[in-house]
Design a protein around this motif. Structure first.
Motif, short mmCIF file in Angstrom:
data_model
loop_
_atom_site.label_atom_id
_atom_site.label_comp_id
_atom_site.label_asym_id
_atom_site.label_seq_id
_atom_site.Cartn_x
_atom_site.Cartn_y
_atom_site.Cartn_z
N LEU A 12 0.80 -1.22 0.00
CA LEU A 12 0.00 0.00 0.00
C LEU A 12 0.84 1.27 0.00
O LEU A 12 0.29 2.38 -0.08
N ALA A 13 2.14 1.12 0.05
CA ALA A 13 3.00 2.30 0.13
C ALA A 13 3.00 3.10 -1.18
O ALA A 13 3.13 4.31 -1.16
N PRO A 15 1.50 5.09 -4.16
CA PRO A 15 0.26 5.84 -4.34
C PRO A 15 -0.62 5.29 -5.48
O PRO A 15 -1.84 5.17 -5.30
N ARG A 18 -2.11 2.08 -4.31
CA ARG A 18 -3.14 2.28 -3.29
C ARG A 18 -4.41 2.85 -3.92
O ARG A 18 -5.52 2.47 -3.56
N PHE A 21 -6.32 0.07 -5.38
CA PHE A 21 -7.02 -0.67 -4.32
C PHE A 21 -8.26 0.08 -3.84
O PHE A 21 -9.32 -0.51 -3.62
N GLU A 22 -8.12 1.39 -3.71
CA GLU A 22 -9.26 2.20 -3.26
C GLU A 22 -10.43 2.10 -4.23
O GLU A 22 -11.59 2.01 -3.81
#
Lengths: 106, 106
Positions: A12-13, A15, A18, A21-22
């Motif tokens: 998740l580090a 961007p 992430r 994923f969001e």
DNA sequence: CTCACTCATAACCAATGGGTTATCGTTTCT
DNA sequence: AGAAACGATAACCCATTGGTTATGAGTGAG
């Protein structure tokens, strides 16, 4: 095998990863739909998805020539465990959320 | 300035750095004490501390020739917010399903 | 059957980042 | 004052990684 907090933090580090994923937390999506918004090439998206899958954060479902990905929010549990451990005084506030996620695993 | 979830994920993604933070969550410590256990050189530890400080995760206190570091657990808030938001997304998906089922009920 | 679409993989490249040793400014101790 | 301890910074190295383009395998459509 259960992913460690380490795996999750690493996954998740980034961007871009992430953000993917969001999006997948909101709805299941095929790769090309993710690519449209990701701001990077399709192979880059595929690589991110591979990392997320390795960490147990997403699940893939083949459907014809598409591969649909969706988030596995239960996989966030170790992250919550870690945070809870760090911030002991928030423990009680977290137990509820943690339970929720664990029960909804997969 | 408030650190973003991005800053926190990046700062905590490295195992060595996270281990340092975990130690500092237990007690305030000077750099040389951290170095003893970190498994890396003192300059490496200093660099990690710099990153943690940049992310607001630690605080330093000069005392003579030592610099004491301690964890700022409140800085984890954005991380908790992010996780909660993820869980919230899941919740809304569930709500949608509930709606669907209710509408199908009649 | 052929063409187009979807996605994964391979091969490669440049930037980042975590590690090192060397060194310097402070501060404490003798 | 001189020496030793402490920690930050500089300069450098190498592995990792996130990105690219090219391509191949599989599937759907005409």
């Amino acid at each position: 095998m259960q992913a460690t907090a380490d795996d999750l933090f690493r996954a998740l580090a980034d961007p871009t990863r992430r953000a993917i994923f969001e999006r997948l937390a909101l709805e299941e999506l095929p790769v090309h739909a993710l690519t449209e918004r990701a701001g990077v090439s399709q192979p880059a998206v595929s690589k991110h998805l591979r990392v997320l899958k390795q960490a147990g954060l997403v699940r893939d479902r083949r459907a014809g020539r598409q591969t649909h990905y969706s988030a596995q929010l239960g996989a966030l549990a170790p992250l919550i465990d870690w945070t809870s451990q760090m911030a002991g005084f928030w423990q009680s506030r977290f137990d509820h959320l943690e339970d929720l996620l664990k029960r909804m695993d997969q």
